[in-house]
Write a protein that holds these residues in place. Structure first.
Motif, PDB file in Angstrom:
ATOM      1  N   LEU A  91       0.857  -1.185   0.000  1.00  0.00           N
ATOM      2  CA  LEU A  91       0.000   0.000   0.000  1.00  0.00           C
ATOM      3  C   LEU A  91       0.894   1.236   0.000  1.00  0.00           C
ATOM      4  O   LEU A  91       2.048   1.183   0.433  1.00  0.00           O
ATOM      5  CB  LEU A  91      -0.906   0.011   1.237  1.00  0.00           C
ATOM      6  N   GLU A 129      14.144  -1.254  -4.479  1.00  0.00           N
ATOM      7  CA  GLU A 129      15.484  -0.699  -4.712  1.00  0.00           C
ATOM      8  C   GLU A 129      16.518  -1.572  -4.002  1.00  0.00           C
ATOM      9  O   GLU A 129      17.539  -1.953  -4.581  1.00  0.00           O
ATOM     10  CB  GLU A 129      15.546   0.735  -4.187  1.00  0.00           C
ATOM     11  N   LEU A 159      22.813  -6.664  -7.729  1.00  0.00           N
ATOM     12  CA  LEU A 159      24.040  -6.109  -8.311  1.00  0.00           C
ATOM     13  C   LEU A 159      25.235  -6.490  -7.455  1.00  0.00           C
ATOM     14  O   LEU A 159      26.244  -7.006  -7.942  1.00  0.00           O
ATOM     15  CB  LEU A 159      23.927  -4.586  -8.404  1.00  0.00           C
ATOM     16  N   GLN A 218      16.305  -6.416 -12.842  1.00  0.00           N
ATOM     17  CA  GLN A 218      15.558  -5.226 -13.251  1.00  0.00           C
ATOM     18  C   GLN A 218      14.271  -5.142 -12.436  1.00  0.00           C
ATOM     19  O   GLN A 218      13.664  -6.160 -12.118  1.00  0.00           O
ATOM     20  CB  GLN A 218      15.202  -5.313 -14.742  1.00  0.00           C
ATOM     21  N   SER A 219      13.903  -3.939 -12.064  1.00  0.00           N
ATOM     22  CA  SER A 219      12.625  -3.755 -11.379  1.00  0.00           C
ATOM     23  C   SER A 219      11.836  -2.659 -12.070  1.00  0.00           C
ATOM     24  O   SER A 219      12.408  -1.777 -12.712  1.00  0.00           O
ATOM     25  CB  SER A 219      12.863  -3.352  -9.920  1.00  0.00           C
ATOM     26  N   THR A 220      10.513  -2.759 -11.961  1.00  0.00           N
ATOM     27  CA  THR A 220       9.658  -1.666 -12.428  1.00  0.00           C
ATOM     28  C   THR A 220       8.554  -1.452 -11.403  1.00  0.00           C
ATOM     29  O   THR A 220       8.329  -2.308 -10.539  1.00  0.00           O
ATOM     30  CB  THR A 220       8.972  -1.985 -13.775  1.00  0.00           C
ATOM     31  N   SER A 221       7.884  -0.302 -11.524  1.00  0.00           N
ATOM     32  CA  SER A 221       6.746  -0.035 -10.639  1.00  0.00           C
ATOM     33  C   SER A 221       5.814   0.946 -11.317  1.00  0.00           C
ATOM     34  O   SER A 221       6.153   1.534 -12.350  1.00  0.00           O
ATOM     35  CB  SER A 221       7.254   0.559  -9.319  1.00  0.00           C
ATOM     36  N   ILE A 222       4.645   1.087 -10.755  1.00  0.00           N
ATOM     37  CA  ILE A 222       3.649   2.020 -11.298  1.00  0.00           C
ATOM     38  C   ILE A 222       3.075   2.860 -10.154  1.00  0.00           C
ATOM     39  O   ILE A 222       1.865   2.930  -9.992  1.00  0.00           O
ATOM     40  CB  ILE A 222       2.513   1.251 -12.000  1.00  0.00           C
ATOM     41  N   PRO A 223       3.945   3.494  -9.348  1.00  0.00           N
ATOM     42  CA  PRO A 223       3.443   4.168  -8.148  1.00  0.00           C
ATOM     43  C   PRO A 223       2.392   5.219  -8.462  1.00  0.00           C
ATOM     44  O   PRO A 223       1.253   5.111  -8.068  1.00  0.00           O
ATOM     45  CB  PRO A 223       4.699   4.800  -7.546  1.00  0.00           C
ATOM     46  N   GLN A 250       0.413   6.215  -4.594  1.00  0.00           N
ATOM     47  CA  GLN A 250       1.222   6.459  -3.398  1.00  0.00           C
ATOM     48  C   GLN A 250       0.364   6.991  -2.261  1.00  0.00           C
ATOM     49  O   GLN A 250       0.687   6.838  -1.096  1.00  0.00           O
ATOM     50  CB  GLN A 250       2.304   7.491  -3.712  1.00  0.00           C
ATOM     51  N   THR A 296       1.782  -2.035  -6.999  1.00  0.00           N
ATOM     52  CA  THR A 296       2.648  -3.210  -7.114  1.00  0.00           C
ATOM     53  C   THR A 296       4.011  -2.820  -7.662  1.00  0.00           C
ATOM     54  O   THR A 296       4.154  -1.801  -8.328  1.00  0.00           O
ATOM     55  CB  THR A 296       2.040  -4.261  -8.068  1.00  0.00           C
ATOM     56  N   GLU A 339      12.708  -8.794 -11.696  1.00  0.00           N
ATOM     57  CA  GLU A 339      13.219  -9.977 -12.389  1.00  0.00           C
ATOM     58  C   GLU A 339      14.718 -10.088 -12.137  1.00  0.00           C
ATOM     59  O   GLU A 339      15.440  -9.090 -12.204  1.00  0.00           O
ATOM     60  CB  GLU A 339      12.934  -9.896 -13.898  1.00  0.00           C
ATOM     61  N   LEU A 378       8.929  -5.869 -18.444  1.00  0.00           N
ATOM     62  CA  LEU A 378       8.538  -4.782 -17.544  1.00  0.00           C
ATOM     63  C   LEU A 378       7.208  -5.085 -16.868  1.00  0.00           C
ATOM     64  O   LEU A 378       6.871  -4.470 -15.863  1.00  0.00           O
ATOM     65  CB  LEU A 378       8.456  -3.454 -18.299  1.00  0.00           C
TER      66      LEU A 378
END
Lengths: 537, 744
Positions: A16, A26, A33, A40-45, A49, A55, A59, A77
């Protein structure tokens, strides 16, 4: 298997807004690394927020970068439904939501979810109980996952004094889903600096928790078969009571009886018992074999007690000025030993509240005066108070009000309430005599009575209307149908404040809708009847 | 600002040979500096807010480089800023959220594109499309087409994205066309890495000033008669020049594969989804080596006819994977092929859905039709069927070849699971899962106004409410559900101009200070005043554009005000009265200010505005600083005080569980996340009681509502005094003793 057939490890993180899902993601990329893996990461904040659900997607390629001979995997992605190795979620409803989106595969996906709920507005705003039953959600987790871990992440975060994201990280690490060493996780937390120690505690707890698989499955099943927990029943039900009433009724009777003694005193408690006895004898006639286990008397013991102990100034003052209450507040606000606690209570008694304690004649006058006010377009009279319960004066005035029990029984409201209670009681008894189910449903209508002021008035009006027009009145083919109609009406009455649902139900059963309440009309200035304002200069 | 970018600012300074790790949008920011950008502007909005935010915070470094950064008042002013590149060899970049931002900027963009640019002009738009989007679902592509701007849609790989920024500038310079760089939401937030180059201080900059303005040149004006010439230039010179550059520099990538008889043309931004989808059929490996040749369009406008034709020539079929509608690219390709009489079967929207985000599953679903029709039998391969099993790799198909069956089984499985879970939930809960839209933060100063509005409408009856863009749009969700229309940022007052003259009751327009400055002042206030409209405008003065990340605006409390405030807990918005002064300057006659947490006062003020005899524009300023910003200020301050043993008062509200009537009217009037439910501790009662959980910031709304709405008397306000003064202790102990004695 050749390297080209390798594919990324995929992890969906549900959180949430404000729970630190971004930081968690992060961290995971940094760990990858540091451990020498491509990730790789992605988000759709976006605006989610702001307390919404969102979510994050990660990967990780399972082959160390060093062994890839400079080749770079192409990461997705988007989380791919049915192609996730893991789902980690801080809230049970959101876990179920993502599984409902087809994200989890029973053949492939490890689901780690918090059992804790953050209730949605829709669930919280219902007048009755709008909370979603967790059992179906847990069943979704169980049936739609290859392996699952469910535990209270929120509680774990609180006890270790950290945020839920640290707990989620520990859970991920503990699951062994990603090819990273525990140290790698812990070092990234340490670099986090502020609150690192607490975060490490939370991390470790979750790490262990997920490690121990058996404990988990046990917990899920226990949560699934969770019964409604009742507080311990006060001991020592007086002997004559326990003799006169069947054991099935004892717990409620004990609670109710104790409530009467506390609320008003011995005589009132006896009145309560006398009233309940009427129901008992009626039920014994209607159901001699006690096939229903005296369910009506038991429910009546509950609702009768609650109505008889109706909330008024005296009652509230008494509750607010008890020592136990002070202790409870002290705990709720987590006041330390050296801290000073000051508690201000918000009251706004209106004319009705005062009239309640006055004899009928006087009360009528007060009420008339207030109605006149309203008729003049003024707001009904009320006295907004902010009483310092920690102060001598505040406590003194509360105790003074609490001591007015003697006045309560002489007050106008007491009389009104008793009259209504008798009507309802009679309805229950008569109903039970005609047909057990009918009586039972009328008894359950006691649930409509709750609260203060207008809420309480509304509840009583609804109940009386049901009594008058459904319990008796409008003809029904059978008592079963009549009982069913009352059930529907009761549920409808609890559905919405305005009572639209109730009116519909009433009408559908050939009963009249509730009479329209007189309401003061406030005339609004119609801009178009007046000349336009001059252009501003 | 909501986020501190100190770490990111460090990575902006990275030198050649060093590796950048971080978010896509910040990689773009670094790329701008590597490309020698001279000026940067824009307007904040997800998913590109960070570009501007980080540059604003990195002011000192920008000054070092001589780069000018401008936080523009709206997208139109940002677009107009690019005018600097018409005459001067300056590289400029602006950014905003699209489609909405591009709509606002459209006029300036037309006037920029007509004369064309000398210096490279790059527009970085966040294509707010698909999951997580908060705006209308339209394509920025249309603007590139109509104004003849280049449109870059790079593969979501940080290295490629950074490359395309630099190419974007050169492309813009060689073609004189402004260039749009389109980034989808996930591409902005993708975390990856790339090898850095040194940043290039611009030749002309704040440190290297131009001595003289350019000579007068009418041809640089978007003004007849040269506009007619400009149109010719677009297709005679500029677009051809752009196409030459695209070919020379190989901006579009041909990912070749053995199945030469087939081909797929894809937008760069969708490439990764396509690769993962191909993998489902065993048609591609983990590193993007595809069986079927793929033409990746990192530039989606202009397309190069020869390139497309050559790719399609002598193939059995070509599939165009293009997200969004209308399918501009597919249509253009069809035209190219038809004109050249190339009869290669062309597929796209006939196999893929017309609208919506092209996620992996969606692309795979469409790809399935293509595979069935053209690709079978599948080549030897891993077999795909991603979701089929839990194995380190997908299970090989029975044939040892890529298997359509496994892919189908996976897609079918998704559909079946969804319906199965849906059915189970519906059966056991008798309803779908409750939704969880975003909402007002804990202690948000805007929530109380909607409480007051709910109460006010109980007095005067329901009113038509013109809503707006901003946090206050959360008022359209439960428990309030207020707002009849949203016509754009700052448009609420303008959007009721046709309603209020037709309605007996007055209408209410709600606007944030962000929207007010973005354009509400002119489109709304000025127009309503000029026409002498009878209207009620409520302006949320929380001091920031909070929904986009609490960026500063002209009416933001100054740093001095924040520094000098003795009580940092207090809202500081009243220290900046730019909005009030502006309104007075315009001649507003009815202007009132109410602190938002005073619910009863706000209710009365609303009632007055709805019923007063004054028929002009009535403005209520709802004063209350954004709680996010306040907490960012308060937390360190309190921590400091506590560390030094100073006196601190912590406020929390609470509900007495034995007094609460379980009716939840308080929640229907607030919706605060910390005002929630718990099991009723009274075994006689069945309905859950309200409770205030940790996280309550003691904003005071619970108490104000309890009084304004005459709620049940269960609310209390607790003040915990840490490190109390000695006399307080003394008084406290005496009091405590007496109070204890009286308690029962």
């Amino acid at each position: 298997m050749t390297m080209n057939q390798q594919k990324p490890i995929t992890l969906l993180i549900c959180a949430l807004g404000g729970e630190g899902g971004g930081v968690l993601t992060e961290w995971l990329v940094d760990i990858a690394l540091a451990s020498g893996y491509a990730a790789q990461s992605t988000s759709i904040p976006g605006v989610a927020q702001r307390t919404g659900a969102t979510t994050y997607y990660l990967e990780v390629f399972p082959v160390p970068l060093a062994e890839l001979q400079g080749k770079r995997p192409v990461f997705s992605l988007n989380p791919v439904p049915g192609a996730l190795d893991g789902i980690v979620s801080s809230e049970l409803l959101e876990t179920a939501r993502q599984i409902g989106n087809g994200m989890s595969s029973p053949l492939r996906t490890l689901v780690i979810s918090s059992s804790s709920r953050t209730l949605t507005t829709a669930e919280r705003m219902e007048p009755g109980d709008g909370r979603t039953d967790p059992a179906p959600l847990l069943e979704v987790v169980r049936t739609q996952s290859r392996e699952h871990h469910v535990f209270d992440m929120g509680e774990m975060a609180r006890t270790s004094g950290t945020v839920v994201s640290a707990v989620m990280l520990g859970a991920i690490a503990g699951s062994g889903l990603l090819p990273f060493a525990r140290q790698a996780y812990e070092s990234v937390i340490r670099h986090g600096g502020k609150g690192a120690e607490a975060s490490l505690r939370g991390f470790a707890q979750a790490f262990e928790q997920v490690g121990t698989q058996r404990a988990q499955t046990a917990l899920v099943t226990s949560l699934l078969s969770e019964e409604e927990l009742l507080a311990p029943v006060p001991k020592g039900l007086e002997t004559d009571l326990s003799e006169n009433f069947p054991p099935q009724v004892h717990d409620m009777l004990a609670l109710g009886h104790a409530r009467m003694l506390d609320y008003q005193g011995r005589d009132y408690a006896d009145l309560y018992v006398r009233r309940l006895s009427q129901v008992l004898s009626a039920e014994q006639l209607a159901d001699p074999a006690a096939a229903q286990g005296y369910a009506t008397t038991r429910e009546m013991a509950r609702w009768l007690a609650l109505w008889m102990a109706f909330d008024d100034i005296v009652r509230v003052a008494d509750l607010k000025s008890s020592a136990s209450r002070w202790q409870r507040v002290h705990g709720e606000v987590k006041a330390g030993a050296g801290d000073l606690l000051q508690v201000y209570d918000h009251f706004k008694p209106g004319a009705a509240e005062f009239a309640a304690l006055l004899p009928a004649g006087l009360a009528a006058r007060v009420t008339r005066w207030d109605r006149a006010r309203v008729a003049k377009g003024k707001a009904p009279w009320a006295l907004p108070l902010k009483v310092g319960t920690h102060s001598v004066f505040g406590m003194l005035s509360l105790r003074l009000l609490a001591s007015l029990k003697w006045l309560r029984v002489r007050g106008s409201r007491f009389a009104t309430e008793q009259a209504l209670i008798e009507q309802w009681l009679a309805g229950v008894v008569r109903g039970t005599q005609t047909h057990w189910q009918l009586g039972h449903e009328i008894a359950l209508c006691g649930r409509l009575i709750k609260g203060y002021g207008s809420t309480n008035e509304r509840g009583k009006d609804n109940l009386m209307h049901v009594l008058e027009h459904l319990a008796t009145g409008s003809p029904f083919a059978s008592n079963e149908l009549r009982a069913a109609a009352i059930t529907q009406a009761r549920e409808a009455a609890l559905a919405d404040e305005a009572g639209k649902a109730l009116d519909q139900t009433l009408v559908s059963h050939g009963a009249p809708a509730r009479p329209v309440k007189a309401q003061p009309i406030r005339w609004i200035q119609n801009p178009h009847r007046k000349p336009r304002a001059a252009k501003s200069t | 600002m909501e986020v501190s970018f100190s770490k990111e600012i460090g990575s902006l300074r990275l030198k050649s040979g060093e590796t950048f790790h971080g978010e896509g949008i910040l990689a773009i920011t670094k790329a701008l500096l590597q490309s020698g950008v001279a000026y940067v502007g824009g307007y904040q909005g997800a998913p590109v807010s960070h570009l501007l935010d980080v540059m604003v915070q990195a002011k000192t470094y920008m000054d070092e480089l001589g780069v000018h950064v401008e936080a523009c008042s709206n997208e139109a002013s940002a677009a107009a800023m690019l005018g600097a590149s018409i005459h001067y060899p300056l590289r400029g970049a602006v950014t905003w959220k699209s489609i909405v931002g591009t709509n606002v900027a459209a006029d300036a963009l037309s006037n920029l594109s007509s004369p064309g640019v000398l210096g490279g002009a790059l527009i970085v738009v966040g294509e707010d499309y698909g999951e997580g989007a908060s705006v209308i679902q339209e394509r920025t592509h249309a603007y590139a087409l109509k104004s003849s701007m280049c449109l870059l849609d790079p593969r979501p790989d940080l290295g490629k994205m950074v490359d395309m920024v630099e190419h974007g500038f050169r492309l813009s310079e060689t073609s004189n066309m402004p260039a749009i760089l389109e980034l989808r939401i996930r591409a902005c937030h993708v975390r990856g890495s790339f090898e850095c180059k040194d940043n290039r201080p611009p030749a002309i900059s704040k440190r290297q000033l131009m001595e003289e303005p350019a000579a007068f040149d009418y041809a640089k004006l978007a003004h007849p008669p040269v506009t007619f010439r400009h149109e010719k230039l677009k297709f005679e010179e500029r677009i051809p020049a752009a196409r030459r550059y695209i070919i020379e520099q190989q901006l579009n990538e041909l990912m070749d594969g053995p199945r030469q008889d087939l081909g797929i043309i894809v937008q760069g931004g969708i490439y990764n989804s396509l690769v993962r989808a191909l993998q489902q059929f065993g048609l591609c490996d983990a590193f993007g080596q595809s069986e079927i040749p793929i033409l990746v369009l990192n530039v989606t406008y202009p397309l190069v006819p020869e390139q497309v034709a050559e790719f399609a020539l002598d193939k059995r079929a070509v599939l165009v994977v293009e997200e969004g509608q209308p399918e501009y690219i597919e249509q253009e390709i069809a035209t190219f092929l038809r004109r050249r009489d190339i009869n290669t079967p062309l597929h796209g929207k006939d196999m893929l859905p017309l609208g919506g985000e092209y996620s992996v599953e969606v692309v795979a679903q469409g790809l399935m039709h293509f595979v069935e029709r053209y690709v079978l039998p599948l080549p030897p391969g891993e077999g795909g069927g991603e979701g089929a099993t839990h194995l380190p790799s997908p299970q090989p198909s029975p044939t040892g070849r890529g298997s359509l069956e496994l892919a189908k089984a996976w897609l079918q499985g998704n559909i079946e699971r969804r319906s199965a879970v849906g059915a189970q939930i519906a059966a056991q809960l008798n309803q779908a899962l409750p939704v969880r839209p975003p909402g007002f933060c804990i202690g948000c100063p805007e929530r109380p106004v909607f409480s007051a509005l709910k109460l006010a409408q109980q007095d005067v009856g329901p009113v038509h409410i013109a809503a707006d863009i901003g946090c206050h749009a959360f008022g359209t969700f439960a428990p309030f559900s207020f707002g009849h229309s949203i016509l754009g940022y700052g448009m609420s007052l303008a959007s009721r101009a046709g309603v209020s003259p037709m309605m007996a009751r007055r209408t209410l327009s709600i606007m944030g200070d962000g929207g007010f400055w973005h354009n509400g002042l002119l489109t709304g206030v000025q127009s309503a005043l000029f026409n002498g409209d009878d209207a009620v405008l409520l302006i949320f003065k929380n001091g920031y554009t909070s929904a986009t990340g609490t960026q500063d605006i002209i009416s933001t409390p100054s740093d001095d005000a924040k520094f000098n405030a003795t009580d940092k807990l207090q809202s500081l918005t009243e220290t900046n009265t730019t909005i009030e002064k502006t309104l007075q300057g315009l001649g507003i006659q009815w202007l009132r200010t109410v602190h938002t947490y005073h619910v009863e006062e706000m209710r009365q003020m609303l009632n007055e505005a709805f019923t007063t005899d004054f028929n002009g524009l009535k403005v209520i300023i709802a004063e209350g600083e954004c709680q996010l910003e306040r907490q960012r200020r308060i937390k360190p301050w309190l921590a400091g005080l506590l560390k030094t043993g100073k006196r601190v008062v912590r406020v929390k509200y609470g509900v007495d569980e034995d007094v609460c009537n379980g009716d939840h009217a308080c929640i229907r009037l607030s919706g605060c996340p910390t005002l929630t439910l718990k099991d009723n501790p009274d075994p006689l009662k069945v309905d859950p009681v309200a409770t205030v959980i940790d996280g309550c910031v003691g904003c005071g709304l619970c108490g104000a509502n309890a009084h304004a709405a005459t709620l049940c008397p269960s609310f209390y306000r607790a003040e915990v005094i840490q490190n109390p003064k000695w006399h307080e202790r003394l008084l406290g102990s005496v009091r405590g003793a007496l109070v204890k004695a009286m308690q029962t």
